[in-house]
Design an enzyme around this catalytic site. Structure first.
Site, PDB file in Angstrom:
ATOM      1  N   HIS A   1       0.875  -1.125  -0.123  1.00 24.01           N
ATOM      2  CA  HIS A   1      -0.152   0.011  -0.031  1.00 24.01           C
ATOM      3  C   HIS A   1       0.868   1.260  -0.023  1.00 24.01           C
ATOM      4  O   HIS A   1       1.714   1.426   0.800  1.00 24.01           O
ATOM      5  CB  HIS A   1      -0.726  -0.096   1.325  1.00 24.01           C
ATOM      6  CG  HIS A   1      -1.622   1.247   1.366  1.00 24.01           C
ATOM      7  ND1 HIS A   1      -2.978   1.406   0.569  1.00 24.01           N
ATOM      8  CD2 HIS A   1      -1.899   2.135   1.870  1.00 24.01           C
ATOM      9  CE1 HIS A   1      -3.526   2.528   0.725  1.00 24.01           C
ATOM     10  NE2 HIS A   1      -2.792   3.051   1.708  1.00 24.01           N
TER      11      HIS A   1
ATOM     12  N   GLU B   1       9.346   0.781  -3.145  1.00 23.20           N
ATOM     13  CA  GLU B   1       8.426  -0.348  -3.376  1.00 23.20           C
ATOM     14  C   GLU B   1       9.075  -1.397  -4.077  1.00 23.20           C
ATOM     15  O   GLU B   1       9.076  -2.718  -3.594  1.00 23.20           O
ATOM     16  CB  GLU B   1       6.983  -0.164  -4.047  1.00 23.20           C
ATOM     17  CG  GLU B   1       6.165   1.024  -3.290  1.00 23.20           C
ATOM     18  CD  GLU B   1       4.794   1.267  -3.891  1.00 23.20           C
ATOM     19  OE1 GLU B   1       4.157   0.298  -4.524  1.00 23.20           O
ATOM     20  OE2 GLU B   1       4.395   2.329  -3.919  1.00 23.20           O
TER      21      GLU B   1
HETATM   22  C1  GAR Z   1       1.644   0.857  -6.481  1.00 28.95           C
HETATM   23  O1  GAR Z   1       2.058   2.000  -5.975  1.00 28.95           O
HETATM   24  C2  GAR Z   1       0.957   0.004  -5.019  1.00 28.95           C
HETATM   25  O2  GAR Z   1       1.577   0.709  -3.930  1.00 28.95           O
HETATM   26  C3  GAR Z   1      -0.370   0.775  -5.223  1.00 28.95           C
HETATM   27  O3  GAR Z   1      -0.596   0.671  -6.587  1.00 28.95           O
HETATM   28  C4  GAR Z   1       0.686   0.934  -7.261  1.00 28.95           C
HETATM   29  C5  GAR Z   1       0.607  -0.017  -8.240  1.00 28.95           C
HETATM   30  O4  GAR Z   1       1.679   0.000  -9.162  1.00 28.95           O
HETATM   31  N1  GAR Z   1      -1.281  -0.031  -4.493  1.00 28.95           N
HETATM   32  C6  GAR Z   1      -2.591   0.522  -3.999  1.00 28.95           C
HETATM   33  O5  GAR Z   1      -2.660   1.598  -4.194  1.00 28.95           O
HETATM   34  C7  GAR Z   1      -3.173  -0.482  -3.387  1.00 28.95           C
HETATM   35  N2  GAR Z   1      -4.351  -0.013  -2.609  1.00 28.95           N
HETATM   36  P1  GAR Z   1       2.132  -1.218 -10.099  1.00 28.95           P
HETATM   37  O6  GAR Z   1       0.919  -1.901 -10.843  1.00 28.95           O
HETATM   38  O7  GAR Z   1       2.918  -0.544 -11.000  1.00 28.95           O
HETATM   39  O8  GAR Z   1       2.730  -2.057  -9.393  1.00 28.95           O
END
Ligand code: GAR
Length: 211
Positions: free
Chosen positions: A113, A178
């Site tokens: 998150h 992340e």
């Molecule tokens: C990431 O920043 C993740 O932390 C967030 O969405 C993005 C996905 O990026 N997740 C949330 O907001 C969950 N509530 P990605 O598809 O490139 O991994």
């Protein structure tokens, strides 16, 4: 060998970081598959091009949450086997899962998150951090429980908020962290170096879970 299934929505850059790290570090893990709920998911196309098993469970085909969850669980079992995967990682998966689904995967489902939980559960986390004047922002890997974005914290990454940041600059700074944090946490979980005990995650080798 432990099995891993990754759920995504769109871009899938965290999933990509996990898969690339697993391959580079030769994890002894079965990458059982990637599941998306949108047909236009770039991440799903990337996973398929990498030769990974993939599945699409389109949320528009199952407007009722219970039916969507049931089809999702079925797709996951199809990829991982009847007992399901050892670890189910939500990586930018933007659907809320019902309590039956969560219960069925209790203790083996994690999410990333983009905030320092318990601050800013839900959507638009970076916008809200900027509006609140936060000096730090970040991301959290946590166990998934029935309450959205509230499970036990496995690891966190913290970045400064800079004076000229807008939402996209802050999101990019957090996302880079992340990509470092989530693969490491998943590796630890699969090797049982990070374990859930009495409702809290513990790193058994003394490695820092602050990224
Ligand atoms: C990431 O920043 C993740 O932390 C967030 O969405 C993005 C996905 O990026 N997740 C949330 O907001 C969950 N509530 P990605 O598809 O490139 O991994």
């Amino acid at each position: 060998m432990k099995s891993l299934v990754i759920l995504i929505s769109g871009r899938g850059s965290n999933m990509q970081a996990i898969v690339e790290t697993a391959r580079r570090e030769a994890w002894q893990v079965r990458l059982a598959g990637v599941v998306a709920h949108r047909g236009d998911s770039a991440g799903l196309a990337w996973a398929a091009a990498q030769g990974l098993p993939t599945a699409l469970v389109d949320h528009r085909d199952h407007p009722e949450r219970a039916a969507f969850d049931a089809h999702l669980a079925e797709a996951i079992r199809h990829l991982a086997g009847p007992d399901g995967p050892d670890l189910l990682a939500l990586a930018g998966f933007m659907r809320v899962l019902g309590s039956d689904f969560v219960q069925a995967h209790a203790g083996r489902m994690v999410n990333i998150h983009p905030s320092l939980l318990p601050a800013f559960p839900g959507l638009h986390t970076h916008r809200r951090a900027l509006q609140a004047g936060c000096r730090f922002a970040g991301a959290t890997v946590h166990g998934v429980t029935a309450e959205l974005d509230h499970g036990p914290i496995a690891a966190q990454a913290c970045v400064p908020v800079l004076p000229d940041d807008d939402e996209s600059a802050l999101a990019a700074r957090v996302l880079e962290r992340e990509h470092r944090m989530y693969p490491r946490v998943i590796d630890w979980l699969l090797r049982e170096r990070l374990v859930l005990r009495d409702g809290r995650y513990r790193q058994l080798d003394g490695e820092s879970t602050a990224f």
